[in-house]
Design an enzyme around this catalytic site. Sequence first.
Site, PDB file in Angstrom:
ATOM      1  N   ILE A  67       0.914  -1.131  -0.074  1.00 29.26           N
ATOM      2  CA  ILE A  67       0.054  -0.065  -0.053  1.00 29.26           C
ATOM      3  C   ILE A  67       0.959   1.297   0.189  1.00 29.26           C
ATOM      4  CG2 ILE A  67      -1.901  -0.731   0.997  1.00 29.26           C
ATOM      5  CD1 ILE A  67      -1.297   0.320   3.697  1.00 29.26           C
ATOM      6  N   THR A 111      -9.721   0.436  14.937  1.00 31.96           N
ATOM      7  CA  THR A 111      -9.998  -0.477  16.056  1.00 31.96           C
ATOM      8  C   THR A 111     -10.300   0.441  17.166  1.00 31.96           C
ATOM      9  OG1 THR A 111      -8.452  -1.472  17.610  1.00 31.96           O
ATOM     10  CG2 THR A 111      -7.435  -0.012  16.227  1.00 31.96           C
ATOM     11  N   ASP A 112     -10.829  -0.354  18.211  1.00 36.42           N
ATOM     12  CA  ASP A 112     -11.264   0.222  19.508  1.00 36.42           C
ATOM     13  C   ASP A 112     -10.100   0.732  20.198  1.00 36.42           C
ATOM     14  OD1 ASP A 112     -10.396  -2.277  20.358  1.00 36.42           O
ATOM     15  OD2 ASP A 112     -12.214  -2.671  21.288  1.00 36.42           O
ATOM     16  N   GLU A 113      -8.941   0.228  20.022  1.00 35.91           N
ATOM     17  CA  GLU A 113      -7.728   0.587  20.753  1.00 35.91           C
ATOM     18  C   GLU A 113      -7.279   1.805  20.902  1.00 35.91           C
ATOM     19  OE1 GLU A 113      -4.481  -2.217  20.923  1.00 35.91           O
ATOM     20  OE2 GLU A 113      -5.740  -3.922  20.398  1.00 35.91           O
ATOM     21  N   TYR A 170       1.155   0.320  18.190  1.00 37.15           N
ATOM     22  CA  TYR A 170       0.126  -0.076  17.130  1.00 37.15           C
ATOM     23  C   TYR A 170      -1.241   0.848  17.070  1.00 37.15           C
ATOM     24  CZ  TYR A 170      -4.214  -2.540  15.782  1.00 37.15           C
ATOM     25  OH  TYR A 170      -5.301  -2.888  15.141  1.00 37.15           O
ATOM     26  N   LYS A 200      -2.624   3.374  14.394  1.00 41.89           N
ATOM     27  CA  LYS A 200      -3.816   3.370  13.727  1.00 41.89           C
ATOM     28  C   LYS A 200      -4.727   4.802  13.882  1.00 41.89           C
ATOM     29  CE  LYS A 200      -5.942   0.327  12.413  1.00 41.89           C
ATOM     30  NZ  LYS A 200      -6.068  -0.138  10.638  1.00 41.89           N
TER      31      LYS A 200
HETATM   32  P1  NAD Z   1      -3.859  -9.331   9.714  1.00 45.48           P
HETATM   33  O1  NAD Z   1      -2.469  -9.085  10.423  1.00 45.48           O
HETATM   34  O2  NAD Z   1      -4.424 -10.755  10.177  1.00 45.48           O
HETATM   35  O3  NAD Z   1      -3.802  -8.926   8.217  1.00 45.48           O
HETATM   36  C1  NAD Z   1      -3.147  -7.955   7.731  1.00 45.48           C
HETATM   37  C2  NAD Z   1      -3.151  -8.056   6.152  1.00 45.48           C
HETATM   38  O4  NAD Z   1      -2.769  -6.764   5.648  1.00 45.48           O
HETATM   39  C3  NAD Z   1      -1.981  -9.177   5.585  1.00 45.48           C
HETATM   40  O5  NAD Z   1      -2.815  -9.736   4.653  1.00 45.48           O
HETATM   41  C4  NAD Z   1      -0.871  -8.469   5.412  1.00 45.48           C
HETATM   42  O6  NAD Z   1      -0.177  -9.141   4.293  1.00 45.48           O
HETATM   43  C5  NAD Z   1      -1.475  -7.122   4.723  1.00 45.48           C
HETATM   44  N1  NAD Z   1      -0.523  -5.860   4.869  1.00 45.48           N
HETATM   45  C6  NAD Z   1       0.195  -5.719   5.922  1.00 45.48           C
HETATM   46  N2  NAD Z   1       1.077  -4.589   5.513  1.00 45.48           N
HETATM   47  C7  NAD Z   1       0.813  -4.529   4.154  1.00 45.48           C
HETATM   48  C8  NAD Z   1       1.184  -3.372   3.027  1.00 45.48           C
HETATM   49  N3  NAD Z   1       2.068  -2.728   3.262  1.00 45.48           N
HETATM   50  N4  NAD Z   1       0.701  -3.536   1.825  1.00 45.48           N
HETATM   51  C9  NAD Z   1      -0.407  -4.402   1.643  1.00 45.48           C
HETATM   52  N5  NAD Z   1      -0.602  -5.289   2.448  1.00 45.48           N
HETATM   53  C10 NAD Z   1      -0.310  -5.334   3.630  1.00 45.48           C
HETATM   54  O7  NAD Z   1      -4.760  -8.339  10.457  1.00 45.48           O
HETATM   55  P2  NAD Z   1      -6.514  -8.214  10.755  1.00 45.48           P
HETATM   56  O8  NAD Z   1      -6.553  -8.839  12.300  1.00 45.48           O
HETATM   57  O9  NAD Z   1      -7.179  -9.053   9.784  1.00 45.48           O
HETATM   58  O10 NAD Z   1      -6.967  -6.787  10.806  1.00 45.48           O
HETATM   59  C11 NAD Z   1      -7.134  -6.441   9.753  1.00 45.48           C
HETATM   60  C12 NAD Z   1      -7.387  -4.880   9.994  1.00 45.48           C
HETATM   61  O11 NAD Z   1      -8.516  -4.771  10.938  1.00 45.48           O
HETATM   62  C13 NAD Z   1      -6.205  -4.044  10.560  1.00 45.48           C
HETATM   63  O12 NAD Z   1      -6.511  -2.640   9.996  1.00 45.48           O
HETATM   64  C14 NAD Z   1      -6.552  -3.773  12.004  1.00 45.48           C
HETATM   65  O13 NAD Z   1      -5.874  -2.540  12.631  1.00 45.48           O
HETATM   66  C15 NAD Z   1      -8.343  -3.845  12.013  1.00 45.48           C
HETATM   67  N6  NAD Z   1      -8.551  -4.603  13.087  1.00 45.48           N
HETATM   68  C16 NAD Z   1      -8.463  -5.886  13.561  1.00 45.48           C
HETATM   69  C17 NAD Z   1      -9.188  -6.255  15.052  1.00 45.48           C
HETATM   70  C18 NAD Z   1      -8.824  -7.642  15.166  1.00 45.48           C
HETATM   71  O14 NAD Z   1      -9.200  -8.013  16.017  1.00 45.48           O
HETATM   72  N7  NAD Z   1      -8.038  -8.380  14.527  1.00 45.48           N
HETATM   73  C19 NAD Z   1     -10.147  -5.544  15.342  1.00 45.48           C
HETATM   74  C20 NAD Z   1     -10.326  -4.362  15.119  1.00 45.48           C
HETATM   75  C21 NAD Z   1      -9.677  -3.661  13.904  1.00 45.48           C
HETATM   76  O1  DAU Z   2      -9.336  -4.454  20.101  1.00 45.36           O
HETATM   77  C1  DAU Z   2      -9.061  -4.795  18.851  1.00 45.36           C
HETATM   78  C2  DAU Z   2      -7.618  -5.209  18.632  1.00 45.36           C
HETATM   79  O2  DAU Z   2      -7.744  -6.520  19.130  1.00 45.36           O
HETATM   80  C3  DAU Z   2      -7.004  -5.091  17.070  1.00 45.36           C
HETATM   81  O3  DAU Z   2      -7.066  -3.740  16.889  1.00 45.36           O
HETATM   82  C4  DAU Z   2      -5.558  -5.871  17.230  1.00 45.36           C
HETATM   83  O4  DAU Z   2      -5.188  -5.925  15.737  1.00 45.36           O
HETATM   84  C5  DAU Z   2      -5.754  -7.309  17.593  1.00 45.36           C
HETATM   85  O5  DAU Z   2      -4.350  -7.776  17.658  1.00 45.36           O
HETATM   86  C6  DAU Z   2      -6.381  -7.447  18.921  1.00 45.36           C
HETATM   87  O6  DAU Z   2      -5.513  -6.741  19.990  1.00 45.36           O
HETATM   88  P1  DAU Z   2      -5.094  -7.354  21.316  1.00 45.36           P
HETATM   89  O7  DAU Z   2      -3.900  -6.990  21.896  1.00 45.36           O
HETATM   90  O8  DAU Z   2      -6.256  -7.105  22.342  1.00 45.36           O
HETATM   91  O9  DAU Z   2      -5.223  -8.862  20.819  1.00 45.36           O
HETATM   92  P2  DAU Z   2      -4.267 -10.177  21.443  1.00 45.36           P
HETATM   93  O10 DAU Z   2      -5.043 -11.495  20.851  1.00 45.36           O
HETATM   94  O11 DAU Z   2      -2.914  -9.890  21.088  1.00 45.36           O
HETATM   95  O12 DAU Z   2      -4.505 -10.092  23.171  1.00 45.36           O
HETATM   96  C7  DAU Z   2      -5.497 -10.246  23.511  1.00 45.36           C
HETATM   97  C8  DAU Z   2      -5.424 -10.330  25.223  1.00 45.36           C
HETATM   98  O13 DAU Z   2      -4.823 -11.530  25.592  1.00 45.36           O
HETATM   99  C9  DAU Z   2      -4.558  -9.047  25.731  1.00 45.36           C
HETATM  100  O14 DAU Z   2      -5.146  -8.612  26.779  1.00 45.36           O
HETATM  101  C10 DAU Z   2      -3.456  -9.806  25.846  1.00 45.36           C
HETATM  102  C11 DAU Z   2      -3.384 -11.139  26.220  1.00 45.36           C
HETATM  103  N1  DAU Z   2      -2.590 -12.181  25.614  1.00 45.36           N
HETATM  104  C12 DAU Z   2      -2.247 -12.211  24.457  1.00 45.36           C
HETATM  105  C13 DAU Z   2      -1.262 -13.191  23.831  1.00 45.36           C
HETATM  106  C14 DAU Z   2      -0.792 -13.170  22.244  1.00 45.36           C
HETATM  107  C15 DAU Z   2      -2.002 -12.897  26.517  1.00 45.36           C
HETATM  108  O15 DAU Z   2      -2.207 -13.157  27.890  1.00 45.36           O
HETATM  109  N2  DAU Z   2      -1.060 -13.981  26.171  1.00 45.36           N
HETATM  110  C16 DAU Z   2      -0.591 -13.924  24.835  1.00 45.36           C
HETATM  111  O16 DAU Z   2       0.229 -15.061  24.344  1.00 45.36           O
END
Ligand code: NAD
Ligand code: DAU
Length: 377
Positions: A62, A135-137, A183, A187
């Site tokens: 991107i 994200t909510d973060e 992170y 965002k």
């Molecule tokens: P993910 O890490 O699983 O996937 C990210 C994707 O983006 C991958 O396919 C990666 O190859 C691609 N990517 C990374 N850098 C890139 C670049 N420079 N150019 C093109 N592609 C690139 O992420 P996810 O968990 O699916 O999250 C997707 C989106 O949703 C993110 O923007 C994240 O902030 C947001 N989000 C995630 C969560 C969650 O719980 N996972 C919650 C709320 C919002």
């Molecule tokens: O709230 C939305 C976000 O949720 C997204 O924006 C992020 O992309 C996504 O990664 C996620 O963030 P968190 O940090 O909340 O998710 P994670 O799965 O890394 O961790 C969830 C909770 O569990 C957090 O309180 C940290 C804890 N944790 C996580 C890992 C990986 C552990 O205790 N042990 C672990 O090994």
Amino acid sequence: MKRNIIITGGAGFIGSHVVRLFVNKYPEYNIINLDKLTYAGNLANLKDIEDKPNYKFVKMDICDFEGVLKLMQDNHVDGIIHLAAESHVDRSIKDPFTFAQTNVMGTLSMLQAAKLYWESLPEKWEGKRFYHISTDEVYGALELTHPEGVKPPFSTKASSDQHLAYGEKFFTEDLKYQPHSPYSAAKASSDHFVRAFHDTYGMPTIVTNCSNNYGPYQFPEKLIPLFINNIRHRKPLPVYGKGENVRDWLYVVDHARAIDTIFHQGKVAETYNIGGFNEWKNIDIIHVLINTVDRLLGRKEGEDMDLITYVTDRAGHDMRYAIDSTKLQRELGWEPSLQFEEGIELTVKWYLDNQEWMDNVTSGDYMKYYEDMYANR
Ligand code: NAD
Ligand code: DAU
């Protein structure tokens, strides 16, 4: 109506569910999945739709502004759903530069390319949409004011009637941003750029902020898939701090459904929070995961509880996230379709049934990263 839509990050966890939904539900749309295929991107997530005539994959960064602009021009793109990002908080603590580069500069590159292309057309912004997934973060952390739990102000299908909230405050759309991790700071910055492109140039933008997603195809560095895999292989479960931190969990397909609703019916320049009033303390989720994996593998339920290993807390670990999604439910009629208990059962089954997918993504570089990370704790 025919549309040409770029979905960025479509090979990742949430992106692959969004691509699948749009490709299957809208055969009249052309869906272009733009993804760099970082460690988190995996085309195996999209095997079932890769041959559909309305789907195309383009490997691109991107941040490659010229490439993105040309892709938009060549394909007459009128909609962008932007998910590509570095997404893991622990990685951002180790390597903040990559997060600023991808999440901030990459988003800016997408915005500027869309601006140049759409402004060059006779109809300009009309019929266009730049939808940024956040994200909510970005709202920071809420306190655990009610560790014993209180009844949430609303109930949704995501959480059962008896389910509790761990405080009285919730993230609402009008809250001030207070990100704590590299992170969420990156965002937050990207969200500001998206709104600035609306306010300065009139670009038709929308931003949504979603809570923690769970479900199939999530990279196993995140809590739920990592722990399912570790329980299966009887490896230690590294619980950060006391395991008291609270997250609000939403089944990934329900997030994809919300994205579909908002892309089509959301109001330009608005922000919508997406979540299911489904708060869980990490340790309680971990108990559910152990019991479910044990049961599905024919082990005695709970026999793997001794895998729980308390480790050093995550730096700057946010205590509680809790999304108030009533605006989205009231204005656009979206609500979660699955209860957490159903969603977690489906999820555990999916990971246990798809060990080959798990083995492919946990081999090589990833294992080295994972081992180094825990060696340093
Ligand atoms: P993910 O890490 O699983 O996937 C990210 C994707 O983006 C991958 O396919 C990666 O190859 C691609 N990517 C990374 N850098 C890139 C670049 N420079 N150019 C093109 N592609 C690139 O992420 P996810 O968990 O699916 O999250 C997707 C989106 O949703 C993110 O923007 C994240 O902030 C947001 N989000 C995630 C969560 C969650 O719980 N996972 C919650 C709320 C919002
Ligand atoms: O709230 C939305 C976000 O949720 C997204 O924006 C992020 O992309 C996504 O990664 C996620 O963030 P968190 O940090 O909340 O998710 P994670 O799965 O890394 O961790 C969830 C909770 O569990 C957090 O309180 C940290 C804890 N944790 C996580 C890992 C990986 C552990 O205790 N042990 C672990 O090994």
